[in-house]
Design an enzyme around this catalytic site. Structure first.
Site, short mmCIF file in Angstrom:
data_model
loop_
_atom_site.label_atom_id
_atom_site.label_comp_id
_atom_site.label_asym_id
_atom_site.label_seq_id
_atom_site.Cartn_x
_atom_site.Cartn_y
_atom_site.Cartn_z
N SER A 195 3.68 -2.69 10.21
CA SER A 195 5.14 -2.67 10.31
C SER A 195 5.80 -3.98 9.87
CB SER A 195 5.56 -2.29 11.74
OG SER A 195 5.07 -1.01 12.06
N GLY B 101 2.59 1.73 10.81
CA GLY B 101 3.53 2.85 10.70
C GLY B 101 4.22 3.21 12.00
N ASN C 273 0.87 -1.18 0.00
CA ASN C 273 0.00 0.00 0.00
C ASN C 273 0.90 1.23 0.00
OD1 ASN C 273 -1.81 2.04 0.54
ND2 ASN C 273 -2.15 1.45 2.68
N TRP C 274 0.92 1.93 -1.12
CA TRP C 274 1.83 3.08 -1.24
C TRP C 274 1.27 4.35 -0.59
CZ3 TRP C 274 4.17 2.88 -6.92
CH2 TRP C 274 5.01 1.76 -7.01
N LYS C 275 0.04 4.31 -0.15
CA LYS C 275 -0.59 5.47 0.49
C LYS C 275 -0.42 6.71 -0.39
CE LYS C 275 0.47 3.31 4.87
NZ LYS C 275 0.33 3.39 6.29
N HIS D 210 -9.28 0.93 5.00
CA HIS D 210 -8.00 1.09 5.71
C HIS D 210 -8.22 2.00 6.92
CE1 HIS D 210 -3.86 2.22 6.57
NE2 HIS D 210 -3.50 1.15 5.90
N GLU E 238 -6.61 4.35 8.08
CA GLU E 238 -6.40 5.79 7.82
C GLU E 238 -7.64 6.40 7.18
OE1 GLU E 238 -2.75 5.30 5.69
OE2 GLU E 238 -1.75 4.72 7.55
N GLY F 102 2.90 -1.32 4.26
CA GLY F 102 2.86 0.11 3.95
C GLY F 102 4.25 0.62 3.64
N GLY F 103 4.89 1.23 4.66
CA GLY F 103 6.18 1.90 4.49
C GLY F 103 7.22 1.07 3.73
N GLU G 41 -5.12 -5.61 10.49
CA GLU G 41 -4.12 -4.56 10.71
C GLU G 41 -4.37 -3.89 12.05
OE1 GLU G 41 -2.21 -3.28 6.85
OE2 GLU G 41 -3.92 -1.95 7.11
C1 PEP Z 1 -0.56 -0.19 5.99
O1 PEP Z 1 -0.54 0.92 5.53
O2 PEP Z 1 -1.50 -0.93 5.71
C2 PEP Z 1 0.52 -0.63 6.87
C3 PEP Z 1 0.45 -1.80 7.43
O3 PEP Z 1 1.58 0.25 7.04
P1 PEP Z 1 3.03 -0.09 7.65
O4 PEP Z 1 3.52 -1.34 7.00
O5 PEP Z 1 3.87 1.10 7.31
O6 PEP Z 1 2.85 -0.28 9.13
#
Ligand code: PEP
Length: 251
Positions: free
Chosen positions: A215, A175, A11-13, A97, A99, A236-237, A169
């Site tokens: 993470s 994050g 997920n590039w957000k 998600h 966010e 994500g990151g 999640e």
């Molecule tokens: C996400 O955005 O779904 C996520 C799990 O982010 P991260 O891996 O950065 O925690």
């Protein structure tokens, strides 16, 4: 893990301009060209979708969107329909998600409409659910997830949900650098699989893919994937850099 094909999704957000998205997608496609036993998906921002679809043509990497709106078309300024996503080359869409819930007021009810719209357009929904830190501390994790699944998947048949993917999640792990231990994640994934069996069918509970997100990094993916009910990861990151994400794909 039964016969479920693992899915590693990125997920590039709200990261990457069009040229940056094309460059990273191209690098990733080359780096994972050898992968045959798992599915790989990236979800760039809307603006990069059609260009990244071109870049990914003929590769192992599928394209996903980060959101959709449930109407087919109309006066909904700023929104994107399922057919628009499909025509841009998407086969997956991330829905609900945390966010989106936190900053854009999404609820289990809007998620339900979005999942329905995705299924009608043959997009594979990746439904995100998870508890906050406060909810975990007050031992509400299972009741929160039960509510999210019950409301989010209300009205669907097992057949509707054949392709649906669930991403667990925990919000406190997104994050933050804090990852659920593999035992914590496995406990929840097993709970979710039993919940699907109770509410739908045993066959669906066995076949549905449940991803872990929060993470995920190259150094923790292997231990997570060793757990029997973890079928992949939503990253994500660590998905923003092609080499790092490729290491996760090659866990
Ligand atoms: C996400 O955005 O779904 C996520 C799990 O982010 P991260 O891996 O950065 O925690």
């Amino acid at each position: 893990m039964e016969n479920r094909i693992p899915l590693i999704a990125g997920n590039w957000k709200m990261f990457k301009t069009c040229p940056e998205a094309v460059e990273t997608a191209g690098q990733l496609a080359r780096l994972v060209a050898d992968v045959t036993d798992r599915d790989v998906m990236i979800a760039p921002p809307f603006t990069g979708l059609a260009l990244v679809a071109e870049t990914l043509k003929g590769s192992q990497v599928s394209l996903g969107a980060q959101n959709l709106f449930w109407e087919t078309e109309g006066a909904y300024t700023g929104e994107i329909s399922p057919a628009m996503l499909a025509s841009a080359g998407c086969t997956y869409v991330i829905i609900g998600h945390s966010e989106r819930r936190q900053y854009f007021g999404e609820t289990d009810e809007t998620m339900n409409k979005k999942i329905s719209a995705a299924i009608k357009s043959d997009l594979t929904p990746v439904l995100c659910i998870g508890e906050s830190e406060k909810e975990r501390e007050s031992k509400e994790t299972f009741s929160v997830l039960d509510k999210q699944v019950t409301k989010g998947l209300k009205g669907f048949s097992s057949a509707d949900m054949e392709t649906l993917v669930i991403a667990y999640e925990p919000i406190w792990a997104i994050g933050t650098g804090k990852t659920a231990t593999r035992e914590q994640a496995q406990e929840v994934h097993l709970f979710l699989r039993s919940l699907i069996e109770k509410k739908f069918e045993k066959g669906l509970a066995k076949s549905i893919r449940i991803l872990y997100g929060g993470s995920v990094k190259p150094d923790n993916i292997t231990e997570l994937m060793a757990m029997p009910d973890i079928d992949g990861a939503l990253v994500g990151g660590a998905s923003l850099d092609a080499e790092t994400f490729s290491k996760i794909v090659h866990y």
